[in-house]
Design an enzyme around this catalytic site. Structure first.
Site, PDB file in Angstrom:
ATOM      1  N   ASP A 154      -4.584 -12.795   3.289  1.00 52.73           N
ATOM      2  CA  ASP A 154      -5.806 -12.316   3.945  1.00 52.73           C
ATOM      3  C   ASP A 154      -7.058 -12.570   3.119  1.00 52.73           C
ATOM      4  OD1 ASP A 154      -4.736 -10.514   2.175  1.00 52.73           O
ATOM      5  OD2 ASP A 154      -4.690  -8.824   3.559  1.00 52.73           O
ATOM      6  N   HIS A 162       0.825  -1.229   0.000  1.00 53.91           N
ATOM      7  CA  HIS A 162       0.000   0.000   0.000  1.00 53.91           C
ATOM      8  C   HIS A 162       0.850   1.267   0.000  1.00 53.91           C
ATOM      9  CE1 HIS A 162      -3.645  -2.232   0.383  1.00 53.91           C
ATOM     10  NE2 HIS A 162      -3.369  -2.714   1.585  1.00 53.91           N
ATOM     11  N   ASP A 187      -2.860 -10.660  -2.499  1.00 56.78           N
ATOM     12  CA  ASP A 187      -3.392 -10.143  -1.239  1.00 56.78           C
ATOM     13  C   ASP A 187      -4.853  -9.739  -1.467  1.00 56.78           C
ATOM     14  OD1 ASP A 187      -2.148  -8.753   1.512  1.00 56.78           O
ATOM     15  OD2 ASP A 187      -3.879  -7.657   0.712  1.00 56.78           O
ATOM     16  N   HIS A 247      -6.304  -7.152  -0.587  1.00 58.25           N
ATOM     17  CA  HIS A 247      -6.412  -5.713  -0.841  1.00 58.25           C
ATOM     18  C   HIS A 247      -5.680  -5.333  -2.132  1.00 58.25           C
ATOM     19  CE1 HIS A 247      -6.649  -6.181   3.624  1.00 58.25           C
ATOM     20  NE2 HIS A 247      -7.645  -5.341   3.467  1.00 58.25           N
TER      21      HIS A 247
HETATM   22 ZN   LIG Z   1      -4.093  -7.169   2.613  1.00 62.20          ZN
END
Ligand SMILES: [Zn+2]
Length: 306
Positions: free
Chosen positions: A244, A126, A163, A165
């Site tokens: 995740d 991120h 991931d 995200h």
């Molecule tokens: Zn994540």
């Protein structure tokens, strides 16, 4: 040739407290499962070096690196956003997390190992060119990819990100870099609420609805990622390996299981064998259900080591 396992004890000292899901116990859970399954003796273990500022600045602006350095506290916690905080060890941990990926890149390209897994924290995907966010400070995988381009002179570097995200930071850093192919699957709509209105030839964003299961994930990867990777013919593949999206992980709502991580790892290995001399550098990102994280990482690494 063996699979490298790169880590460093400083990662355990970065602690954002208050029951934060991105906690030191994550790495202990991985270590425990690697020991329980007798996997560690099969790996070549390395202690990560500290990244240099020059290595960081291939992915981040000079002013951002200075900003993070001056934000680091002597004591207590400094919050950079609602869920991203620095303690007195965070800065060093972040330098060594980036350094792990640089070392792994050198080891893989210099053929000292077959492929590599970096058990690092803080995670990185991120972190944008000039902003820390979402538990991330320096974009570890991007720093490794930039090292492969700048130091080793590679011309085609792929980064795949499973991931849960969206890897918004990685996309930000390489949005104008056609030598990097970035493929991301992610739950949408979900944090960081982007990835559906960007993209292009070298940015393959694949949003997945909440409750997507492994079978639908495999169909999406087969449809979008694999043809792009096949056409790009990467010389090395980096993995933003977040776990995740596992069904036991309550931070998000995708329903992958260990078998799906074996499957995606094998797909990436097949592309790497065909085009990239088997070069794979896998880097830990998210994964917050400790049991599922330990099992998923172990099964991923055992697949890499097959
Ligand atoms: Zn994540």
């Amino acid at each position: 040739m063996a699979t490298a396992f790169v880590t460093h004890p400083i990662y355990l000292k970065h602690d954002m407290k208050h029951g934060h899901p991105e906690c030191p116990e994550r790495l202990l859970a991985i270590q425990e499962q690697l020991v329980a399954t007798d996997t560690l003796p099969r790996l070549q273990q390395y202690e990560a070096p500290r990244a240099t500022d020059d290595q960081l600045m291939r992915a981040h602006t000079e002013s951002y690196v200075h900003e993070i350095k001056s934000a680091a506290p002597q004591q207590g916690l400094v919050c950079l956003d609602n869920d991203t905080a620095m303690n007195p060890f965070t800065l060093e941990a972040a330098y060594y997390a980036a350094g792990a990926v640089v070392l792994a890149t050198d080891l893989v390209i210099d053929k000292q190992v077959k492929n590599a897994f970096c058990a690092v924290r803080p995670p990185g995907h991120h972190a944008t060119r000039n902003q820390a966010m979402g538990f991330c400070f320096f974009n570890n995988v991007a720093i490794g990819a930039a090292h492969a381009l700048a130091h080793h002179g590679l011309q085609r570097v792929a980064i795949v990100d499973f991931d849960v995200h969206h890897g918004n930071g990685t996309e930000d850093i390489f949005q104008d870099e056609p030598r990097v192919l970035f493929c991301s699957t992610f739950q949408h709509p979900f944090y960081p609420y982007c990835g559906t209105d960007s993209g292009g030839d070298h940015i393959i964003n694949v949003p997945l609805a909440a409750h997507t299961n492994g079978q639908a994930f495999r169909v999406a990867v087969t449809h979008y990622w694999l043809p792009a990777l096949e056409a790009f013919k990467p010389e090395i593949i980096f993995i933003s390996a977040g776990f995740d999206a596992h069904r036991e992980d309550t931070l998000a709502q995708l329903n992958l299981v260990e078998a799906d991580y074996v499957w995606i790892t094998r797909q990436i290995m097949a592309i790497a064998e065909k085009h990239a001399q088997n070069r794979i550098v896998s880097v830990l990102e998210g994964g917050y259900a400790l049991g599922a994280l330990g099992r998923s990482v172990t099964t991923h690494i055992r697949t890499l080591a097959e």
